[in-house]
Scaffold this motif. Structure first.
Motif, PDB file in Angstrom:
ATOM      1  N   ALA A  50      11.534 -28.001 -47.497  1.00 19.62           N
ATOM      2  CA  ALA A  50      12.039 -26.570 -47.052  1.00 19.62           C
ATOM      3  C   ALA A  50      13.191 -26.161 -47.579  1.00 19.62           C
ATOM      4  CB  ALA A  50      11.844 -26.237 -45.460  1.00 19.62           C
ATOM      5  N   LYS A  51      14.401 -26.854 -47.717  1.00 24.56           N
ATOM      6  CA  LYS A  51      15.539 -26.696 -47.933  1.00 24.56           C
ATOM      7  C   LYS A  51      15.574 -26.604 -49.486  1.00 24.56           C
ATOM      8  CE  LYS A  51      20.415 -28.299 -47.989  1.00 24.56           C
ATOM      9  NZ  LYS A  51      21.291 -29.508 -47.529  1.00 24.56           N
ATOM     10  N   ILE A  52      15.145 -27.412 -50.069  1.00 28.51           N
ATOM     11  CA  ILE A  52      14.556 -27.330 -51.766  1.00 28.51           C
ATOM     12  C   ILE A  52      14.306 -26.244 -52.060  1.00 28.51           C
ATOM     13  CG2 ILE A  52      13.787 -28.486 -53.578  1.00 28.51           C
ATOM     14  CD1 ILE A  52      13.961 -31.175 -52.152  1.00 28.51           C
ATOM     15  N   LEU A  53      13.105 -25.715 -51.386  1.00 29.11           N
ATOM     16  CA  LEU A  53      12.427 -24.495 -51.877  1.00 29.11           C
ATOM     17  C   LEU A  53      13.094 -23.263 -51.657  1.00 29.11           C
ATOM     18  CD1 LEU A  53       8.802 -25.658 -50.742  1.00 29.11           C
ATOM     19  CD2 LEU A  53       9.596 -25.262 -53.157  1.00 29.11           C
ATOM     20  N   LEU A  54      13.814 -23.235 -50.237  1.00 25.63           N
ATOM     21  CA  LEU A  54      14.667 -22.163 -50.162  1.00 25.63           C
ATOM     22  C   LEU A  54      15.704 -21.889 -51.211  1.00 25.63           C
ATOM     23  CD1 LEU A  54      15.203 -19.868 -48.119  1.00 25.63           C
ATOM     24  CD2 LEU A  54      16.676 -21.314 -46.953  1.00 25.63           C
ATOM     25  N   HIS A  55      16.102 -22.946 -51.827  1.00 23.02           N
ATOM     26  CA  HIS A  55      17.162 -22.851 -52.778  1.00 23.02           C
ATOM     27  C   HIS A  55      16.793 -23.070 -54.246  1.00 23.02           C
ATOM     28  CE1 HIS A  55      19.445 -23.893 -49.015  1.00 23.02           C
ATOM     29  NE2 HIS A  55      20.549 -23.079 -49.679  1.00 23.02           N
ATOM     30  N   LEU A  56      15.399 -23.016 -54.384  1.00 30.04           N
ATOM     31  CA  LEU A  56      14.897 -23.376 -55.716  1.00 30.04           C
ATOM     32  C   LEU A  56      15.016 -21.983 -56.573  1.00 30.04           C
ATOM     33  CD1 LEU A  56      13.468 -25.356 -57.428  1.00 30.04           C
ATOM     34  CD2 LEU A  56      11.412 -24.443 -56.545  1.00 30.04           C
ATOM     35  N   GLU A  57      15.603 -22.181 -57.688  1.00 21.55           N
ATOM     36  CA  GLU A  57      15.795 -21.007 -58.764  1.00 21.55           C
ATOM     37  C   GLU A  57      14.879 -21.226 -59.873  1.00 21.55           C
ATOM     38  OE1 GLU A  57      19.682 -20.328 -59.628  1.00 21.55           O
ATOM     39  OE2 GLU A  57      20.377 -19.657 -57.783  1.00 21.55           O
ATOM     40  N   GLU A  58      14.442 -20.225 -60.598  1.00 14.70           N
ATOM     41  CA  GLU A  58      13.498 -20.338 -61.684  1.00 14.70           C
ATOM     42  C   GLU A  58      14.265 -20.716 -62.943  1.00 14.70           C
ATOM     43  OE1 GLU A  58      10.032 -17.541 -63.958  1.00 14.70           O
ATOM     44  OE2 GLU A  58      11.667 -16.680 -62.492  1.00 14.70           O
ATOM     45  N   LYS A  59      14.060 -21.860 -63.416  1.00 12.14           N
ATOM     46  CA  LYS A  59      14.785 -22.384 -64.849  1.00 12.14           C
ATOM     47  C   LYS A  59      13.834 -21.787 -66.089  1.00 12.14           C
ATOM     48  CE  LYS A  59      16.332 -26.733 -62.447  1.00 12.14           C
ATOM     49  NZ  LYS A  59      16.456 -28.108 -62.556  1.00 12.14           N
ATOM     50  N   SER A  65      17.225 -20.743 -38.191  1.00  9.71           N
ATOM     51  CA  SER A  65      18.797 -21.065 -38.198  1.00  9.71           C
ATOM     52  C   SER A  65      19.472 -20.572 -39.551  1.00  9.71           C
ATOM     53  CB  SER A  65      19.029 -22.315 -37.795  1.00  9.71           C
ATOM     54  OG  SER A  65      18.497 -23.271 -39.150  1.00  9.71           O
ATOM     55  N   GLN A  66      18.953 -20.731 -40.850  1.00  8.00           N
ATOM     56  CA  GLN A  66      19.226 -20.359 -41.978  1.00  8.00           C
ATOM     57  C   GLN A  66      19.429 -19.103 -42.266  1.00  8.00           C
ATOM     58  OE1 GLN A  66      20.823 -23.103 -43.930  1.00  8.00           O
ATOM     59  NE2 GLN A  66      20.303 -23.847 -42.172  1.00  8.00           N
ATOM     60  N   PRO A  84       5.342 -27.202 -38.274  1.00  4.80           N
ATOM     61  CA  PRO A  84       5.904 -26.058 -37.862  1.00  4.80           C
ATOM     62  C   PRO A  84       7.066 -26.125 -37.158  1.00  4.80           C
ATOM     63  CG  PRO A  84       3.636 -25.988 -37.158  1.00  4.80           C
ATOM     64  CD  PRO A  84       3.964 -27.518 -37.786  1.00  4.80           C
ATOM     65  N   ILE A  85       7.215 -26.716 -36.121  1.00  6.43           N
ATOM     66  CA  ILE A  85       8.512 -26.725 -35.376  1.00  6.43           C
ATOM     67  C   ILE A  85       9.913 -27.196 -36.022  1.00  6.43           C
ATOM     68  CG2 ILE A  85       9.653 -27.692 -33.271  1.00  6.43           C
ATOM     69  CD1 ILE A  85       6.813 -27.968 -32.015  1.00  6.43           C
ATOM     70  N   PRO A  86       9.938 -27.982 -36.735  1.00  6.06           N
ATOM     71  CA  PRO A  86      11.192 -28.478 -37.422  1.00  6.06           C
ATOM     72  C   PRO A  86      11.555 -27.470 -38.459  1.00  6.06           C
ATOM     73  CG  PRO A  86       9.469 -30.210 -37.959  1.00  6.06           C
ATOM     74  CD  PRO A  86       8.948 -29.082 -36.781  1.00  6.06           C
ATOM     75  N   VAL A  87      10.560 -27.062 -39.322  1.00  5.18           N
ATOM     76  CA  VAL A  87      10.649 -26.150 -40.359  1.00  5.18           C
ATOM     77  C   VAL A  87      11.060 -24.798 -39.891  1.00  5.18           C
ATOM     78  CG1 VAL A  87       9.712 -25.221 -42.455  1.00  5.18           C
ATOM     79  CG2 VAL A  87       9.237 -27.531 -41.874  1.00  5.18           C
ATOM     80  N   ALA A  88      10.459 -24.276 -38.953  1.00  8.50           N
ATOM     81  CA  ALA A  88      10.737 -22.964 -38.216  1.00  8.50           C
ATOM     82  C   ALA A  88      12.335 -22.991 -37.762  1.00  8.50           C
ATOM     83  CB  ALA A  88       9.629 -22.678 -37.243  1.00  8.50           C
ATOM     84  N   GLN A  89      12.334 -24.197 -37.075  1.00  6.86           N
ATOM     85  CA  GLN A  89      13.866 -24.146 -36.686  1.00  6.86           C
ATOM     86  C   GLN A  89      14.712 -24.073 -37.695  1.00  6.86           C
ATOM     87  OE1 GLN A  89      13.906 -27.573 -34.093  1.00  6.86           O
ATOM     88  NE2 GLN A  89      12.925 -26.791 -32.369  1.00  6.86           N
ATOM     89  N   TYR A  90      14.684 -24.723 -38.933  1.00  3.57           N
ATOM     90  CA  TYR A  90      15.595 -24.855 -39.966  1.00  3.57           C
ATOM     91  C   TYR A  90      15.497 -23.316 -40.673  1.00  3.57           C
ATOM     92  CZ  TYR A  90      17.071 -25.439 -44.594  1.00  3.57           C
ATOM     93  OH  TYR A  90      17.812 -25.011 -45.805  1.00  3.57           O
TER      94      TYR A  90
END
Length: 819
Positions: free
Chosen positions: A547-556, A587-588, A578-584
């Motif tokens: 989830a963190k990688i995809l949130l910051h992923l930019e098109e190359k 929060s972000q 669902p639960i840990p990813v939704a919490q992340y």
């Protein structure tokens, strides 16, 4: 003089004998009626009667029309031959007298004959000639009310059973014909050197228009006046005087009627002249009320109005003034926030039409002012949350830029070109009036032939014949060509890939975080969603990292559909764990150093995942994608074999009789609502910190667009939480959230808040609402009523009305439910 005195004495004697014969409460005898008719015939022109004789004759006519029994003799002719104002006053007075059987039938009949024989135009013309006589103003005021309100007077007297001629749709066109006849008399009088006044006609026109009957009377006047003023200066002066003499209290209705029904700006200029320069009320209506305070006029009416201001040098100063005020309103952030979209579209159209009428010297004189207004206005519009407002700002800014920078670079924006955008841009180009379009010359056939393409010119042959004539060399070349070969079907060919797609999720993570090979990076982006759905256990081990990688992923690279592929992968990760990813993610959303785009991506992913989890579909299956997107075929059809099942189904369908047919759909297997236990993890973290501004993020300040997206996201999550355990707590928290923001200035945010109320009413059980938030519901109801009455945005008013209906239905359902 002696003859006149003899006539007056005869008239007086006839009236005296008639009144004495009538006696108190008795009907006049036929001899008295005949004597009065003879006296009128001897007098010749009824207008030559003195005030004393007019008063005695008026009393006699009123006695005739208001008596308890029908008079004897030819009394009807007396009303049709005598002074029209006295006859009309006596007849209308009798309508208000005590009811009598003979009067209910006879008086409306005489009034109808009065109208059909043109006595109404004679009455109006008489007042135009007698404008300088003592007491004429009071007499005209009394007649004015009777003329304009005649349908109401007759209807009230006959209790709605009026003859057809007194229906408003019939009477006012007839009145328009009478006014037109009077104007012809005025024209003839002026050409003969005689004095007369159109003031009484102006009063009639004004009062009819203010009563809402512009359409009926102007539908008769406008076509004739348009033709009569084309080349006749006297008729133009008559029209100008006609509108100038309208009292200020009726001026708005008259001007609005002329502007709305004029076939063009040139016609409006001929009919109104410089009215807006001479009359302050007309100037206010044209330059302020119709442009800035109202927005109901059509585009054609706007073109008429602003074109009228541009056609004369004295009025062009008002055109520049109007443009400045329109640009000031267009560039006001308060107006952009609080005005409905329809009004902003209206103002934008008016600005573009004004720009189309500006000449180069005028543009040069106010170039800097236009540039300043453009910069302020486009900023306000681009800050709006509504896409329609942003596009309006772009189009108007482009138009202003093209006008002030004819030789240099101009502003250009990217937006969707639809019919509305093309219509707005077309307003910047003036259309030539139909009256000045050049006609075709006499040799139009020769010109038409010259315009034909060369293939059609030869001997006037038809296109079919011309296309079949070929030289022999071309025929031989065609026979020897390879054009008749059937092309090879390459529709099912697949591109050979140099790089294999990753097989494991950790391989994707490695490629997305550290690899410089762009081909591998593209393949990893394409394969990630399917890998997560096929291997949920492996995905759960690294779900938060993914989830963190995809949130910051930019098109190359210029990968087609990158944003969609990235979003689908995020949704797959969130639905898998669902639960840990939704919490992340939640929060972000309120963390530092994120762009607005990333925060809105978080909201979109939460909504899509909640929709997938709440639907009755199984995890780990890819068939749901095909069901959602009908363009994807699960099993490709073979071109050589026939779809036997489809043929059988069609035969059964054609031979089956159905009494009702609903939407045909494939039944899906039922599954538990997986969003039931997860709704709180999606919802509550989002609603907690909205009022805490960060250094780079202020929801209650300039980032109101993200606030609008957040509010709409909460409404969707609330709607999807129906029948869940946390729905009551969610509804209560969301209602408090709505109450805190209910007066927000942005219409997009208010629309989201009203959608939240709808979701609460639809998702939370009515018993729980009345038990836990009774006072809040009552306060919300009064707020919704205010929104319906006062909110400038049409969508907000519609949503508020919908919520009130939901509340009413909920109340009825609880009242009818068994205790």
């Amino acid at each position: 003089m002696a003859a006149g005195s003899g006539t007056i004495s005869i008239m007086a004697a006839a009236l005296e004998s008639a009144l004495q014969a009538a006696g108190p409460g008795l009907r006049p005898e036929a001899e008295a009626v005949g004597a009065v008719r003879a006296a009128l015939a001897a007098a010749g022109d009824p207008a030559a009667l003195g005030e004393r004789e007019r008063a005695r004759l008026g009393a006699f006519l009123r006695n005739l029309a208001a008596g308890p029994e029908e008079p004897a003799g030819p009394w009807r002719s007396l009303f049709l031959e005598g002074p029209p104002d006295l006859a009309f006053s006596a007849l209308t007075d009798s309508l208000a007298a005590p009811r009598s059987d003979w009067r209910l039938a006879a008086v409306p009949e005489v009034l109808e004959m009065f109208l059909r024989q043109g006595r109404l135009s004679a009455l109006i013309w008489e007042q135009c000639q007698q404008h300088s006589r003592p007491g004429s103003a009071e007499r005209q005021d009394a007649l004015l009310g009777r003329i304009v309100c005649l349908p109401d007077l007759v209807g009230n007297s006959l209790l709605g059973r009026s003859p057809a001629v007194f229906f408003p749709q019939h009477y006012f066109p007839l009145l328009g014909g009478a006014v037109l006849q009077v104007l012809h008399n005025v024209s003839a009088s002026l050409r003969g050197g005689l004095d007369c006044s159109v003031s009484f006609v102006s009063h009639i026109l004004g009062k009819v228009c203010v009563h809402g009957r512009q359409k009926e009377i102007l539908s008769v006047l406008m076509p004739h006046l348009t033709d009569l003023t084309k080349s006749d200066c006297i008729w133009r002066r008559i029209c100008w005087r006609l509108v100038e003499c309208v009292p200020d209290r009726w001026m708005e209705a008259v001007v609005l009627g002329f502007v709305q029904r004029a076939p063009g700006a040139d016609v409006l200029s001929r009919l109104l002249g410089n009215l807006v320069v001479k009359n302050k009320k007309a100037q206010f209506v044209v330059t302020q009320k119709m442009l800035l305070l109202q927005y109901g006029c059509t585009t054609a009416v706007l073109q008429n109005l602003l074109g009228y201001l541009s056609l004369e040098s004295l009025r062009r100063a008002l055109l520049i003034k109007v443009l400045r005020e329109l640009l000031e309103t267009w560039g006001s952030s308060s107006a952009v926030k609080h005005s409905p979209v329809e009004q902003q579209q209206y103002i934008s159209k008016a600005i573009l039409i004004c720009l189309s009428h500006l000449k180069e010297p005028e543009i040069e004189s106010c170039r800097q002012e236009l540039l300043t207004s453009m910069m302020e206005g486009v900023k306000c519009h681009l800050d709006s949350s509504l896409p329609q407002i942003r596009r309006l700002g772009m189009i108007v800014a482009e138009s202003i830029s093209s006008k002030i920078n004819t030789d240099g670079p101009v502003l250009q924006f990217q937006y969707e070109e639809d019919d509305e955008a093309r219509e707005l841009k077309s307003l910047l180009v003036q259309a030539a009036p139909l009256s000045v379009l050049p006609g075709l010359p006499d040799n139009e056939n020769e010109n038409a032939d010259a315009a034909l393409p060369p293939v059609l010119e030869s001997n006037g042959k038809s296109p079919t014949a011309a296309t079949h004539v070929m030289p022999d060399e071309e025929s031989d070349a065609e026979l020897d060509s390879d054009d008749d070969l059937t092309p090879y079907d390459m529709s099912e060919d697949k591109e050979l890939k140099k790089t294999k797609a990753p097989v494991y999720i950790r391989d994707c993570i490695e490629v997305l975080t550290g690899s410089e090979d762009l081909d591998k990076w593209e393949e990893a982006v394409k394969a990630l969603e399917s890998l997560v759905r096929k291997n949920p256990a492996a995905a759960r081990e690294v779900s938060v990292e993914l989830a963190k990688i995809l949130l910051h992923l930019e098109e190359k690279t210029c990968l087609e559909g990158f944003a969609e592929l990235r979003q689908k992968a995020q949704v797959a990760v969130l639905t898998t764990d669902p639960i840990p990813v939704a919490q992340y993610l939640t929060s972000q959303f309120y963390s530092l150093n994120y762009s607005l785009r990333q925060r809105m991506d978080i909201l979109d992913v939460l909504v899509l995942a909640a929709q997938e989890l709440s639907c009755a579909k199984g995890h780990g299956k890819t068939k749901h994608s095909g069901a959602q997107n009908p363009r994807i075929q699960l099993l490709p059809e073979s071109g050589s074999s026939k779809d036997w099942r489809r043929i059988v189904d069609e035969r059964i369908k054609s031979k089956t009789r159905r009494f009702a047919k609903g939407q045909s759909q494939v039944e899906q297997p039922s599954h538990p609502n997986e969003f039931n236990s997860l709704a709180g993890h999606f919802f509550f973290p989002l609603i907690q910190n909205f009022d805490r501004p960060l250094s780079t993020f202020d929801l209650l300040g300039e980032d109101h667009f993200v606030l609008g997206r957040l509010v709409h996201t909460l409404a969707v999550l609330m709607y999807l939480a129906v029948n869940t355990m946390a729905v009551t707590a969610m509804g209560k928290a969301l209602l408090e959230f709505v109450w805190a923001l209910r007066f927000h200035t942005d219409s997009y945010v208010r629309q989201g808040l009203l959608s939240c109320v709808s979701s609460i009413l639809l998702s939370v059980p009515a018993e729980h609402l009345l038990q836990d938030v009774t006072e809040e519901l009552l306060e919300a109801r009064s707020w919704l009523e205010d929104v319906v009455e006062k909110d400038p945005d049409g969508d907000c008013r519609r949503l508020a009305l919908q919520n009130l209906l939901l509340m009413e239905n909920m109340k009825k359902k609880l009242e009818t439910a068994p205790s």
